[in-house]
Design an enzyme around this catalytic site. Sequence first.
Site, PDB file in Angstrom:
ATOM      1  N   THR A   1       0.851  -1.208   0.000  1.00  0.00           N
ATOM      2  CA  THR A   1       0.000   0.000   0.000  1.00  0.00           C
ATOM      3  C   THR A   1       0.881   1.249   0.000  1.00  0.00           C
ATOM      4  O   THR A   1       0.631   2.214  -0.734  1.00  0.00           O
ATOM      5  CB  THR A   1      -0.927  -0.015   1.236  1.00  0.00           C
ATOM      6  OG1 THR A   1      -1.555  -1.294   1.294  1.00  0.00           O
ATOM      7  CG2 THR A   1      -1.971   1.071   1.157  1.00  0.00           C
TER       8      THR A   1
ATOM      9  N   LYS B   1      -4.542 -10.310   6.163  1.00  0.00           N
ATOM     10  CA  LYS B   1      -5.075 -11.105   5.049  1.00  0.00           C
ATOM     11  C   LYS B   1      -4.171 -12.308   4.744  1.00  0.00           C
ATOM     12  O   LYS B   1      -4.627 -13.436   4.558  1.00  0.00           O
ATOM     13  CB  LYS B   1      -5.223 -10.199   3.818  1.00  0.00           C
ATOM     14  CG  LYS B   1      -5.513 -10.919   2.531  1.00  0.00           C
ATOM     15  CD  LYS B   1      -6.862 -11.581   2.567  1.00  0.00           C
ATOM     16  CE  LYS B   1      -6.969 -12.647   1.521  1.00  0.00           C
ATOM     17  NZ  LYS B   1      -8.036 -12.478   0.602  1.00  0.00           N
TER      18      LYS B   1
ATOM     19  N   GLY C   1      -5.322 -25.678  -3.937  1.00  0.00           N
ATOM     20  CA  GLY C   1      -5.292 -24.867  -5.156  1.00  0.00           C
ATOM     21  C   GLY C   1      -5.982 -23.542  -4.995  1.00  0.00           C
ATOM     22  O   GLY C   1      -6.244 -23.086  -3.884  1.00  0.00           O
TER      23      GLY C   1
ATOM     24  N   CYS D   1      -5.538 -18.109  -3.969  1.00  0.00           N
ATOM     25  CA  CYS D   1      -5.368 -17.436  -2.676  1.00  0.00           C
ATOM     26  C   CYS D   1      -4.515 -18.264  -1.722  1.00  0.00           C
ATOM     27  O   CYS D   1      -3.390 -17.919  -1.423  1.00  0.00           O
ATOM     28  CB  CYS D   1      -6.732 -17.185  -2.039  1.00  0.00           C
ATOM     29  SG  CYS D   1      -7.858 -16.381  -3.159  1.00  0.00           S
TER      30      CYS D   1
ATOM     31  N   LYS E   1     -10.721 -37.446  -1.510  1.00  0.00           N
ATOM     32  CA  LYS E   1     -11.595 -36.496  -0.805  1.00  0.00           C
ATOM     33  C   LYS E   1     -12.581 -37.160   0.159  1.00  0.00           C
ATOM     34  O   LYS E   1     -13.498 -36.505   0.657  1.00  0.00           O
ATOM     35  CB  LYS E   1     -12.388 -35.658  -1.829  1.00  0.00           C
ATOM     36  CG  LYS E   1     -11.545 -34.764  -2.711  1.00  0.00           C
ATOM     37  CD  LYS E   1     -10.738 -33.721  -1.958  1.00  0.00           C
ATOM     38  CE  LYS E   1     -11.520 -32.573  -1.406  1.00  0.00           C
ATOM     39  NZ  LYS E   1     -10.681 -31.533  -0.781  1.00  0.00           N
TER      40      LYS E   1
HETATM   41  N1  SAJ Z   1      -9.012 -27.453   0.889  1.00  0.00           N
HETATM   42  C1  SAJ Z   1      -8.634 -28.695   1.396  1.00  0.00           C
HETATM   43  N2  SAJ Z   1      -9.106 -29.064   2.622  1.00  0.00           N
HETATM   44  C2  SAJ Z   1      -9.947 -28.283   3.352  1.00  0.00           C
HETATM   45  C3  SAJ Z   1     -10.316 -27.018   2.833  1.00  0.00           C
HETATM   46  C4  SAJ Z   1      -9.829 -26.642   1.596  1.00  0.00           C
HETATM   47  O1  SAJ Z   1      -7.877 -29.434   0.774  1.00  0.00           O
HETATM   48  O2  SAJ Z   1     -10.352 -28.706   4.447  1.00  0.00           O
HETATM   49  C5  SAJ Z   1      -8.494 -27.023  -0.421  1.00  0.00           C
HETATM   50  C6  SAJ Z   1      -9.579 -26.778  -1.465  1.00  0.00           C
HETATM   51  O3  SAJ Z   1      -9.971 -27.969  -2.088  1.00  0.00           O
HETATM   52  C7  SAJ Z   1      -8.877 -25.817  -2.399  1.00  0.00           C
HETATM   53  C8  SAJ Z   1      -7.987 -25.004  -1.448  1.00  0.00           C
HETATM   54  O4  SAJ Z   1      -7.872 -25.759  -0.263  1.00  0.00           O
HETATM   55  O5  SAJ Z   1      -8.041 -26.507  -3.318  1.00  0.00           O
HETATM   56  C9  SAJ Z   1      -8.527 -23.617  -1.121  1.00  0.00           C
HETATM   57  O6  SAJ Z   1      -9.940 -23.656  -0.904  1.00  0.00           O
HETATM   58  P1  SAJ Z   1     -10.659 -22.850   0.267  1.00  0.00           P
HETATM   59  O7  SAJ Z   1     -12.098 -23.148   0.203  1.00  0.00           O
HETATM   60  O8  SAJ Z   1      -9.992 -23.135   1.568  1.00  0.00           O
HETATM   61  O9  SAJ Z   1     -10.330 -21.331  -0.016  1.00  0.00           O
HETATM   62  P2  SAJ Z   1     -10.459 -20.304  -1.263  1.00  0.00           P
HETATM   63  O10 SAJ Z   1      -9.113 -20.247  -1.912  1.00  0.00           O
HETATM   64  O11 SAJ Z   1     -11.629 -20.588  -2.110  1.00  0.00           O
HETATM   65  O12 SAJ Z   1     -10.764 -18.928  -0.445  1.00  0.00           O
HETATM   66  C10 SAJ Z   1      -9.861 -18.507   0.582  1.00  0.00           C
HETATM   67  C11 SAJ Z   1     -10.677 -18.121   1.829  1.00  0.00           C
HETATM   68  N3  SAJ Z   1      -9.748 -17.901   2.944  1.00  0.00           N
HETATM   69  C12 SAJ Z   1      -9.932 -18.498   4.144  1.00  0.00           C
HETATM   70  O13 SAJ Z   1     -10.835 -19.279   4.352  1.00  0.00           O
HETATM   71  C13 SAJ Z   1      -8.960 -18.158   5.220  1.00  0.00           C
HETATM   72  C14 SAJ Z   1     -11.485 -16.853   1.550  1.00  0.00           C
HETATM   73  O14 SAJ Z   1     -12.135 -16.398   2.733  1.00  0.00           O
HETATM   74  C15 SAJ Z   1     -10.561 -15.738   1.016  1.00  0.00           C
HETATM   75  O15 SAJ Z   1     -11.278 -14.539   0.737  1.00  0.00           O
HETATM   76  C16 SAJ Z   1      -9.927 -16.255  -0.269  1.00  0.00           C
HETATM   77  O16 SAJ Z   1      -9.134 -17.401   0.070  1.00  0.00           O
HETATM   78  C17 SAJ Z   1      -9.072 -15.133  -0.853  1.00  0.00           C
HETATM   79  O17 SAJ Z   1      -9.544 -14.469  -1.798  1.00  0.00           O
HETATM   80  O18 SAJ Z   1      -7.986 -14.893  -0.334  1.00  0.00           O
END
Ligand code: SAJ
Length: 424
Positions: free
Chosen positions: A132, A218, A269, A272, A416
């Site tokens: 920032t 973040k 994946g 984020c 999964k």
């Molecule tokens: N995953 C697992 N096991 C789990 C949870 C997720 O293997 O128990 C994997 C998912 O399959 C995926 C990856 O992790 O490949 C990420 O998925 P996710 O649902 O955890 O997160 P994102 O990337 O869709 O969104 C995250 C969120 N961050 C958090 O929960 C701390 C979201 O709130 C953020 O806004 C987003 O990143 C972002 O934009 O940063």
Amino acid sequence: MNFDTICVVGLGYIGLPTATMFASRRKKVVGVDVNKHVVDTINRGEIHIVEPELDIAVHAAVKEGYLRATARPEPADAFLVAVPTPFKKRQAEDEIPSPDLSYIQAAADSIAPVLEKGNLVILESTSPVGATEQMADWLAEARPDLTFPQQAGEEADVMVAHCPERVLPGRVMYELIENDRIIGGMTAKSSTAACDLYKTFVRGECLTTTARTAEMAKLTENAFRDVNIAFANELSIICDGLSIDVWELIKMANRHPRVNILNPGPGVGGHCIAVDPWFIVSRSPNESKVIKSARDVNDGKPIWTFEKVKEAVERIRNKKGNVTVGVYGLTFKADIDDLRESPAMRVSELIVSNIDAEFVFVEPNIKKLPSSLEGQGVMKEFDQAAKCCDLHVFLVDHKEFLDKSEKVSGEIFDTKGIVKRDGL
Ligand code: SAJ
């Protein structure tokens, strides 16, 4: 503070829903994107990404004249920057990826000519600590006739803040309103102004802090999740070697009142969780030991998964000759169409290039195979694949797979925990 006109730079997964939220609250919003297709699509009242409820909201906002897309920023009361912050290309496999701020710089350069005294500029893109301040320096260089917080503090002509987005893809339109918001102003006045702006549609609390703390918060949230998923992924590999069902194990352990283990899978994946922890590691490499190990564990999981699939194919081939492998799921997580950094794609690419078999792909959220898999196999509906494959490899827990898993016949490798059968 009153903000009647808002300019949002970057109309992707975050910029477009955010611009639409402001427009739905009757603010005049100009959305800016370098991609002409994106601009034209939005101006027709349509959308270029998949996100529940966004299409209706964009259609209404454009039709009512509150949202318009264009290629260049226009004068406004507030500017929001929601552009990507990817990595720079790595020179070597083991090099720590470092963030590429060129999109933020380009956004700053495009806003600078139209900035006016009294404006607020907010960086929403997930950013490394210090980004920032760097953006404010780029703005100041381009506009020596205006003052910025790093030069004039509370007296600055232009206010600057970092307000990271925290919404979950698939729930964006809900979470944008309901989640608490971290507001990191470069000055107290910038924080107050940014709070006033977000309160246009945010029902969650707006928590104020410094720009640096907001940036780190973040990154911390996503690194926390990455570390916790790495723990689950490591457990799944340990359990595989010990002939323990990791899903049953986690279910048992999670009955402890202070234990909450996440789900293992084929890797981590998306744009984020698989990316942001590196912003911490690249800034503090010697101190980020757990965060770096978690990245390595999660990045290693697709390779481990591929090796398990290879072993299974060889075992089946020894018994019956030709093998047909069904691969279920290609997206980076369930029930979305997003393939970015998808571990399921990584596993699929490894198996088609290194395993001698026929491949059938089942992915209800995309219409045609991505280019790296084109010509390597065929796409089929779930019901067809369930009957014709010798080995069924589940890589994503799409709802359809959960609902239909009992139809599958043959050997299963379930990353999964979809099917209640013994793993390999
Ligand atoms: N995953 C697992 N096991 C789990 C949870 C997720 O293997 O128990 C994997 C998912 O399959 C995926 C990856 O992790 O490949 C990420 O998925 P996710 O649902 O955890 O997160 P994102 O990337 O869709 O969104 C995250 C969120 N961050 C958090 O929960 C701390 C979201 O709130 C953020 O806004 C987003 O990143 C972002 O934009 O940063």
